[in-house]
Design a protein around this motif. Sequence first.
Motif, PDB file in Angstrom:
ATOM      1  N   VAL A  41     -47.349  51.900  67.326  1.00 19.93           N
ATOM      2  CA  VAL A  41     -47.113  52.941  66.356  1.00 19.93           C
ATOM      3  C   VAL A  41     -45.691  52.971  65.934  1.00 19.93           C
ATOM      4  O   VAL A  41     -44.960  53.271  67.064  1.00 19.93           O
ATOM      5  CB  VAL A  41     -47.788  54.126  66.622  1.00 19.93           C
ATOM      6  N   ASP A  42     -45.262  52.826  64.691  1.00 19.33           N
ATOM      7  CA  ASP A  42     -43.788  52.667  64.338  1.00 19.33           C
ATOM      8  C   ASP A  42     -43.143  53.751  63.837  1.00 19.33           C
ATOM      9  O   ASP A  42     -42.111  54.269  64.117  1.00 19.33           O
ATOM     10  CB  ASP A  42     -43.671  51.281  63.451  1.00 19.33           C
ATOM     11  N   ALA A  43     -44.186  54.578  63.053  1.00 20.42           N
ATOM     12  CA  ALA A  43     -43.486  55.827  62.541  1.00 20.42           C
ATOM     13  C   ALA A  43     -44.621  56.785  62.116  1.00 20.42           C
ATOM     14  O   ALA A  43     -45.756  56.122  62.136  1.00 20.42           O
ATOM     15  CB  ALA A  43     -42.722  55.425  61.115  1.00 20.42           C
ATOM     16  N   ALA A  44     -44.414  57.706  61.574  1.00 20.09           N
ATOM     17  CA  ALA A  44     -45.270  58.922  61.222  1.00 20.09           C
ATOM     18  C   ALA A  44     -44.467  59.687  60.042  1.00 20.09           C
ATOM     19  O   ALA A  44     -43.521  60.366  60.670  1.00 20.09           O
ATOM     20  CB  ALA A  44     -45.857  59.655  62.551  1.00 20.09           C
ATOM     21  N   THR A  45     -45.075  59.983  58.979  1.00 19.63           N
ATOM     22  CA  THR A  45     -44.363  60.532  57.847  1.00 19.63           C
ATOM     23  C   THR A  45     -45.477  61.721  57.752  1.00 19.63           C
ATOM     24  O   THR A  45     -46.678  61.662  57.293  1.00 19.63           O
ATOM     25  CB  THR A  45     -44.389  59.639  56.665  1.00 19.63           C
ATOM     26  N   PRO A  46     -44.778  63.154  57.623  1.00 20.82           N
ATOM     27  CA  PRO A  46     -45.542  64.085  57.361  1.00 20.82           C
ATOM     28  C   PRO A  46     -46.141  64.208  55.820  1.00 20.82           C
ATOM     29  O   PRO A  46     -45.227  63.589  55.062  1.00 20.82           O
ATOM     30  CB  PRO A  46     -44.730  65.459  57.464  1.00 20.82           C
ATOM     31  N   GLN A  47     -47.477  64.516  55.708  1.00 21.82           N
ATOM     32  CA  GLN A  47     -47.782  64.941  54.175  1.00 21.82           C
ATOM     33  C   GLN A  47     -48.483  66.219  54.398  1.00 21.82           C
ATOM     34  O   GLN A  47     -48.391  66.737  55.121  1.00 21.82           O
ATOM     35  CB  GLN A  47     -48.860  63.904  54.318  1.00 21.82           C
ATOM     36  N   ALA A  48     -48.895  66.574  53.072  1.00 20.33           N
ATOM     37  CA  ALA A  48     -49.358  68.046  52.954  1.00 20.33           C
ATOM     38  C   ALA A  48     -50.612  68.266  53.829  1.00 20.33           C
ATOM     39  O   ALA A  48     -50.630  69.480  54.061  1.00 20.33           O
ATOM     40  CB  ALA A  48     -49.604  68.201  51.478  1.00 20.33           C
ATOM     41  N   ASP A  49     -51.229  67.407  54.077  1.00 20.78           N
ATOM     42  CA  ASP A  49     -52.629  67.728  54.866  1.00 20.78           C
ATOM     43  C   ASP A  49     -52.568  66.735  56.207  1.00 20.78           C
ATOM     44  O   ASP A  49     -53.780  66.320  56.512  1.00 20.78           O
ATOM     45  CB  ASP A  49     -53.792  67.448  54.241  1.00 20.78           C
ATOM     46  N   GLY A  50     -51.486  66.291  56.703  1.00 25.24           N
ATOM     47  CA  GLY A  50     -51.643  65.418  57.851  1.00 25.24           C
ATOM     48  C   GLY A  50     -50.212  64.546  57.887  1.00 25.24           C
ATOM     49  O   GLY A  50     -49.409  64.896  57.596  1.00 25.24           O
ATOM     50  N   LEU A  51     -50.843  63.179  58.292  1.00 26.17           N
ATOM     51  CA  LEU A  51     -49.655  62.175  58.731  1.00 26.17           C
ATOM     52  C   LEU A  51     -50.077  61.004  57.920  1.00 26.17           C
ATOM     53  O   LEU A  51     -51.293  60.558  57.986  1.00 26.17           O
ATOM     54  CB  LEU A  51     -49.284  62.258  60.258  1.00 26.17           C
ATOM     55  N   THR A  52     -48.969  60.226  57.639  1.00 20.81           N
ATOM     56  CA  THR A  52     -49.050  58.826  57.432  1.00 20.81           C
ATOM     57  C   THR A  52     -48.354  58.131  58.512  1.00 20.81           C
ATOM     58  O   THR A  52     -47.294  58.142  58.675  1.00 20.81           O
ATOM     59  CB  THR A  52     -48.347  58.446  55.903  1.00 20.81           C
ATOM     60  N   VAL A  53     -49.259  57.216  59.240  1.00 20.17           N
ATOM     61  CA  VAL A  53     -48.772  56.617  60.460  1.00 20.17           C
ATOM     62  C   VAL A  53     -48.728  55.224  60.265  1.00 20.17           C
ATOM     63  O   VAL A  53     -49.672  54.421  59.532  1.00 20.17           O
ATOM     64  CB  VAL A  53     -50.085  56.975  61.515  1.00 20.17           C
ATOM     65  N   SER A  54     -47.727  54.493  60.512  1.00 21.06           N
ATOM     66  CA  SER A  54     -47.251  53.425  60.155  1.00 21.06           C
ATOM     67  C   SER A  54     -47.378  52.342  61.692  1.00 21.06           C
ATOM     68  O   SER A  54     -47.087  52.880  62.756  1.00 21.06           O
ATOM     69  CB  SER A  54     -45.807  53.202  59.952  1.00 21.06           C
ATOM     70  N   VAL A  55     -48.383  51.505  61.304  1.00 21.85           N
ATOM     71  CA  VAL A  55     -48.664  50.455  62.669  1.00 21.85           C
ATOM     72  C   VAL A  55     -48.508  49.222  62.336  1.00 21.85           C
ATOM     73  O   VAL A  55     -48.605  48.610  61.244  1.00 21.85           O
ATOM     74  CB  VAL A  55     -50.254  50.919  62.833  1.00 21.85           C
ATOM     75  N   THR A  56     -47.808  48.254  63.496  1.00 23.21           N
ATOM     76  CA  THR A  56     -47.836  47.039  63.701  1.00 23.21           C
ATOM     77  C   THR A  56     -48.772  46.211  64.576  1.00 23.21           C
ATOM     78  O   THR A  56     -48.657  46.625  65.463  1.00 23.21           O
ATOM     79  CB  THR A  56     -46.331  46.667  63.634  1.00 23.21           C
TER      80      THR A  56
END
Length: 406
Positions: free
Chosen positions: A132-147
């Motif tokens: 798991v590389d990063a997590a970006t907040p969104q209005a209703d949760g997170l966008t999680v970046s995975v490699t």
Amino acid sequence: MQSRHVVIAGAGIAGLTAALAFARHGIGVRIYERSPVLEEVGAGLQISPNATRILDRLGVLDLVSAAAVRPEAVVLRDAATLVERARVPLGAAAERRWKAPYLVAHRADLQSALLARVTENPLIEIATGATVDAATPQADGLTVSVTQGGIGSYEQAGLLVAADGVWSASRRLVGPNEKSRFSGELAWRTTIPADSELGRQFAGVTSLTTVTTFLHPGFHLVAYPIRAGHAVNLVAFTPGTAIAEQWSGETDAGALKRAVHGTAPALSRLVQEAGPWTVWPLHTVDPSRPWTSPAGIVLIGDAAHAMTPFAAQGAAMAIEDAYTLADATVVASNMAEALAQWEAARKARVLKVTRRGALNHFAWHAAGPVALARNLFLRLKSPASLAADMDWLYGWTPPDWTSGRL
């Protein structure tokens, strides 16, 4: 949370327990483990009643019990004389008092039991060789970046749980990129077959059915049966200097053998002849640092609060974290508030456990008049009163988050 799945970084004890805890509420879970193969390093661990009652609720206790041992007591002995200084009754007495068993087991056996329940649960997926590389907040949760396998992807999640251990790569997603700190202590570990000549020597020093801690100013040694009683786990703790930032390494056991000089001949001989010894640098993480982000990122277990093992609660605190986090968040109408309340409640308990571990270390390494005072105190305490002193720890049950009583 009911409409979004949970992403977990790390498939150790904390991560697998968290997956089962969320799935118990009908929440889908994806676990990403950086190692290409799921395997557990380490040797023995103690699983006290505050943890086994949670494992029971998750359907894991019956599996791990088959390979574990229910010791009869925790015993403190003087390393120089082998005199018994104190005894806390366990076994059936523990189950009567704390309504759950006290187990000792190999770490791999606990992980295998957790993994067996995880793999049979259709709500849980595991990906290995993935980070798991990063997590970006969104209005209703997170966008999680995975490699995974050199290929990056993104997914939406309601919560990101960082359970990636003392050297967590996810800790930076919550706050400053704090690294773990070497505690100044080394743990020397080995196991011996119970039916070997060394095992018979050990049986002449103390019982094969207890958790025994040998007290000495320069070190202490903890021993207990594992693998359904077929092996004995030995772990000794000495001051030392930091070695490579990794779980374990082979090193010269001369420092350990020097530390036991002057102890009872039978104990000294056991340490001299046992081995090979694997040394583990004990690293800690400051528990006062942030564990959660209002956006929905949370650290649990060693990623949040790695502690020295002197209260034998590292695995238990991870199990408590995982179970209570699921209970606290699945009913939340406001995720940020729920995480803040959960963090406050858990920090208060972890701090108390950490203080108990520091007290144990001080008492076990006492010398001179302090050791005499310790021995007098223990002589005046009955086994029942020593057990009562542990009610706050072993008798703990998960709070009811739906009632607001934490």
